[in-house]
Design an enzyme around this catalytic site. Structure first.
Site, PDB file in Angstrom:
ATOM      1  N   ARG A 159      -0.779   8.575   9.182  1.00 21.03           N
ATOM      2  CA  ARG A 159      -0.573   7.148   9.457  1.00 21.03           C
ATOM      3  C   ARG A 159      -0.144   6.394   8.199  1.00 21.03           C
ATOM      4  O   ARG A 159      -0.706   6.601   7.112  1.00 21.03           O
ATOM      5  CB  ARG A 159      -1.881   6.545   9.970  1.00 21.03           C
ATOM      6  CG  ARG A 159      -1.822   5.048  10.221  1.00 21.03           C
ATOM      7  CD  ARG A 159      -3.159   4.563  10.713  1.00 21.03           C
ATOM      8  NE  ARG A 159      -4.191   4.804   9.729  1.00 21.03           N
ATOM      9  CZ  ARG A 159      -4.693   3.861   8.932  1.00 21.03           C
ATOM     10  NH1 ARG A 159      -4.249   2.621   8.999  1.00 21.03           N
ATOM     11  NH2 ARG A 159      -5.647   4.155   8.081  1.00 21.03           N
ATOM     12  N   HIS A 167     -11.085   9.365   6.974  1.00 22.24           N
ATOM     13  CA  HIS A 167     -10.801   7.938   7.171  1.00 22.24           C
ATOM     14  C   HIS A 167     -10.257   7.614   8.561  1.00 22.24           C
ATOM     15  O   HIS A 167     -10.676   6.631   9.159  1.00 22.24           O
ATOM     16  CB  HIS A 167      -9.794   7.511   6.103  1.00 22.24           C
ATOM     17  CG  HIS A 167      -9.444   6.062   6.093  1.00 22.24           C
ATOM     18  ND1 HIS A 167     -10.379   5.065   5.915  1.00 22.24           N
ATOM     19  CD2 HIS A 167      -8.247   5.432   6.230  1.00 22.24           C
ATOM     20  CE1 HIS A 167      -9.769   3.882   5.934  1.00 22.24           C
ATOM     21  NE2 HIS A 167      -8.485   4.079   6.153  1.00 22.24           N
ATOM     22  N   HIS A 219      -8.800   9.115   3.239  1.00 17.58           N
ATOM     23  CA  HIS A 219      -8.410   8.028   2.343  1.00 17.58           C
ATOM     24  C   HIS A 219      -8.552   8.544   0.912  1.00 17.58           C
ATOM     25  O   HIS A 219      -9.569   9.171   0.582  1.00 17.58           O
ATOM     26  CB  HIS A 219      -9.297   6.798   2.555  1.00 17.58           C
ATOM     27  CG  HIS A 219      -8.705   5.556   1.949  1.00 17.58           C
ATOM     28  ND1 HIS A 219      -8.711   5.347   0.589  1.00 17.58           N
ATOM     29  CD2 HIS A 219      -8.081   4.509   2.506  1.00 17.58           C
ATOM     30  CE1 HIS A 219      -8.101   4.186   0.338  1.00 17.58           C
ATOM     31  NE2 HIS A 219      -7.713   3.655   1.491  1.00 17.58           N
ATOM     32  N   GLU A 233       0.855  -1.197   0.000  1.00 10.50           N
ATOM     33  CA  GLU A 233       0.000   0.000   0.000  1.00 10.50           C
ATOM     34  C   GLU A 233       0.879   1.230   0.000  1.00 10.50           C
ATOM     35  O   GLU A 233       2.115   1.146   0.068  1.00 10.50           O
ATOM     36  CB  GLU A 233      -0.918  -0.018   1.229  1.00 10.50           C
ATOM     37  CG  GLU A 233      -1.970  -1.108   1.186  1.00 10.50           C
ATOM     38  CD  GLU A 233      -2.916  -1.033   2.362  1.00 10.50           C
ATOM     39  OE1 GLU A 233      -3.741  -0.117   2.399  1.00 10.50           O
ATOM     40  OE2 GLU A 233      -2.803  -1.893   3.251  1.00 10.50           O
ATOM     41  N   ARG A 249      -0.305   8.271   1.876  1.00 13.02           N
ATOM     42  CA  ARG A 249      -1.716   8.575   1.675  1.00 13.02           C
ATOM     43  C   ARG A 249      -2.029  10.071   1.681  1.00 13.02           C
ATOM     44  O   ARG A 249      -2.872  10.544   0.926  1.00 13.02           O
ATOM     45  CB  ARG A 249      -2.477   7.878   2.803  1.00 13.02           C
ATOM     46  CG  ARG A 249      -3.886   7.660   2.540  1.00 13.02           C
ATOM     47  CD  ARG A 249      -4.446   6.768   3.603  1.00 13.02           C
ATOM     48  NE  ARG A 249      -4.292   5.366   3.266  1.00 13.02           N
ATOM     49  CZ  ARG A 249      -4.683   4.370   4.037  1.00 13.02           C
ATOM     50  NH1 ARG A 249      -5.228   4.628   5.202  1.00 13.02           N
ATOM     51  NH2 ARG A 249      -4.520   3.123   3.671  1.00 13.02           N
TER      52      ARG A 249
END
Ligand code: SIN
Length: 542
Positions: free
Chosen positions: A384, A349, A238, A122, A287
């Site tokens: 994160r 998110h 997100h 990811e 992200r």
């Protein structure tokens, strides 16, 4: 209104996600009388919606050159200078053991024919190290296994009971938890330890990947109990939830980042790549970078202001089997990912900040513990790293239970009589209005003017109410969380991680520090002095 009923335990766990159930199961193993309480049904929390997986570098199965040290490094890079190095190192090092314990409790991860675990990648990860279950249904499998172990282990689970406030002794230690039962009747769960595992606060925004229960209850409860919060301005969006039309509200289906990890790319309506030239990792940048780039791209889109882009996954061969949850959500929206680019947009998110807690769950309030998304251990910093949250819940849930047992054994906490078990009054704003102004002015791309608008709107529309229903508890929590966020976001005059200011677009070295928030006696969140505010922080938070 005063409490009308009582139950007793050594430890009350609030929340049934990965962190709470892991803590409850470990506490039970240690011989504690545990009671788990949740305002909804056992499986209604955020955990079950997690898709990507658990980020972990197992000793005997990893990419060539990958290591715990590299996972630590990726976490620190994603965290944009605000992680607590020691917390990152210890949580990530404990990952392999935590995943082994979870599998021992019955969770089944996707494996190759030789038994080795499948791994995906990811955003922000430099290797394939995210283990997963059911393709993209990792959270559902983790929740299933932990709930089954909880039931099998006869850990009492009190559903449809909403936590209102910590009740305390005259000296300020926690003596239990004030709750409302399903009929709105207040009662007290008397216990020397209360562990908050209540998850996040995505419902502060109009569109979120979070379920309806994610209303920041634990954060508000902890602040009212005298705890300190940190990094609350960092709300992770997100990059890709399924876009189902203008004005989406509530929980939107997630399109896991692992789809990009396995080759899909973000494109706009003209087919141009969104992430080309934005970051060396392109579609697999951290992200915050991807979500901000999509937001900029939408604002500057060829058709003027636009509200979505596309995820082109047409080159992936086995979407239906590899990503069944995403595939089903697309099918329900009339999108065939094998043929059509998937319409996607960013949505709220994950709360990177929260109640200041050690990696053992201890907060600055004696007897109050916090784990999982509600806690701020320093693992996430300003952004994160993907799939580090299930990991944190597993590691810190276990450790928090052990901390409670240790604190009981040495008498640091002990059963005591509570004072003041009456329903509190707290500031409450209208939820719809709060969600609208937060989405408009405090999402990705904030400035002084917009943040001031939110502050004023909340100030004029907030009314003190007694928290006599679940809805009021939730609305009060969202109000407190939003005000805390605004206070911290106004002050942070830079862009860092998930906090993107359009009037201060650069990262500033002088802002490489965390901000603390506490409540005034009237329930107003204010920024607090780091050294004076909290003993946990005094032990080493930057
Ligand atoms: C995802 O699967 O993209 C979400 C995983 C996470 O938030 O860690």
């Amino acid at each position: 209104m005063a409490a009308r009923w009582e139950a007793r335990a050594d430890l009350v766990v609030v929340g049934t996600g990965v962190a709470g159930l892991t803590a409850a199961l470990r506490a039970r193993e240690l011989g504690l009388r545990v009671l788990v309480v949740t305002k909804a049904a056992g499986d209604d929390g955020n955990t079950r919606w997690a898709q990507g997986g658990v980020a972990v570098v197992m000793e005997d199965q990893h990419d060539p050159g990958d290591s715990v040290a590299r996972h630590v490094e990726d976490t620190l890079t994603a965290g944009a200078g605000l992680c607590d190095d020691a917390a990152v190192a210890t949580i990530i090092s404990d990952g392999p053991a935590a995943v082994r314990r979870l599998r021992d409790r019955g969770a089944v991860f996707d494996a190759k024919p030789d038994g080795r675990l499948e791994r995906t990648r990811e955003g922000g990860h430099s290797a394939f190290r995210v283990v997963h279950a059911g393709g993209d249904a990792t959270g559902a499998e983790v929740e299933r296994a932990l709930l089954k172990a909880t039931v099998d282990g006869r850990v009492p689970l009190l559903e449809n009971h909403v936590a209102v406030d910590a009740v305390k002794t005259p000296l300020g230690a926690v003596a239990g938890l004030l709750v409302l039962d399903g009929n709105g009747v207040p009662g007290v769960l008397t216990a020397p330890a209360v562990l908050l595992a209540t998850g996040g606060l995505g419902q502060m925004y109009q569109a979120t990947s979070n379920p309806s229960v994610a209303t920041g209850d634990g954060l508000a409860l902890a602040l009212r109990a005298g705890a300190v919060a940190a990094d609350v301005e960092f709300i992770q969006f997100h990059p890709t939830v399924l876009y189902t039309g203008r004005g989406a509200r509530g929980r939107c289906p997630l399109v896991t980042e692992a789809v990009r990890g396995e080759g899909a790319v973000l494109v706009d309506a003209t087919g141009a790549r969104v992430m080309k030239g934005v970051h060396p990792l392109e579609d697999l940048a951290p992200r915050d970078v991807v979500a901000a780039a999509i937001t900029r791209h939408m604002a500057q889109g060829p058709g003027g202001v636009d509200d979505h882009v596309f995820l082109d996954a047409t080159a992936l061969h086995d979407m239906a089997t590899r990503f069944p949850t995403v595939h089903a959500a697309c099918a329900a929206a009339g999108v065939d990912p094998a043929v059509d680019p998937i319409p996607v947009a960013p949505a709220a998110h994950f709360a990177c900040g929260g109640v200041v807690s050690s990696v053992d769950g201890r907060t600055g309030v004696t007897g109050l513990y916090a784990v999982g998304e509600v806690a701020r251990t320093g693992l996430h910093g300003a952004n994160r790293l993907a799939s580090n949250s299930l990991l944190e819940g597993l590691v810190c849930g276990t450790r928090a239970a052990e901390a409670v047992a240790a604190d009981l054994a040495v008498g640091f906490i002990a059963p005591a009589r509570a004072v003041d078990a009456v329903l509190p009054t707290a500031p409450v704003a209208d939820r719809d209005m709060l969600q609208r102004v937060m989405s408009r002015y405090a999402a990705i791309g904030r400035d002084a003017e917009g943040l001031a608008v939110v502050g004023s709107v909340l100030d004029v529309s907030t009314v003190d109410k007694q928290l006599e229903s679940r809805e009021l508890v939730e609305d009060a929590a969202l109000t407190t969380a939003a005000r805390a966020l605004i206070a911290a976001a106004q002050q942070r005059t830079e862009s860092r991680g998930c906090h993107v200011r359009t009037d201060f677009t650069e990262r500033s070295p002088s802002w490489q520090r965390t901000q603390l928030v506490r409540l005034t006696p009237t329930g107003q969140p204010v920024l607090a002095d780091p050294v004076l505010a909290d003993p946990v922080l005094a032990e080493g938070v930057a």
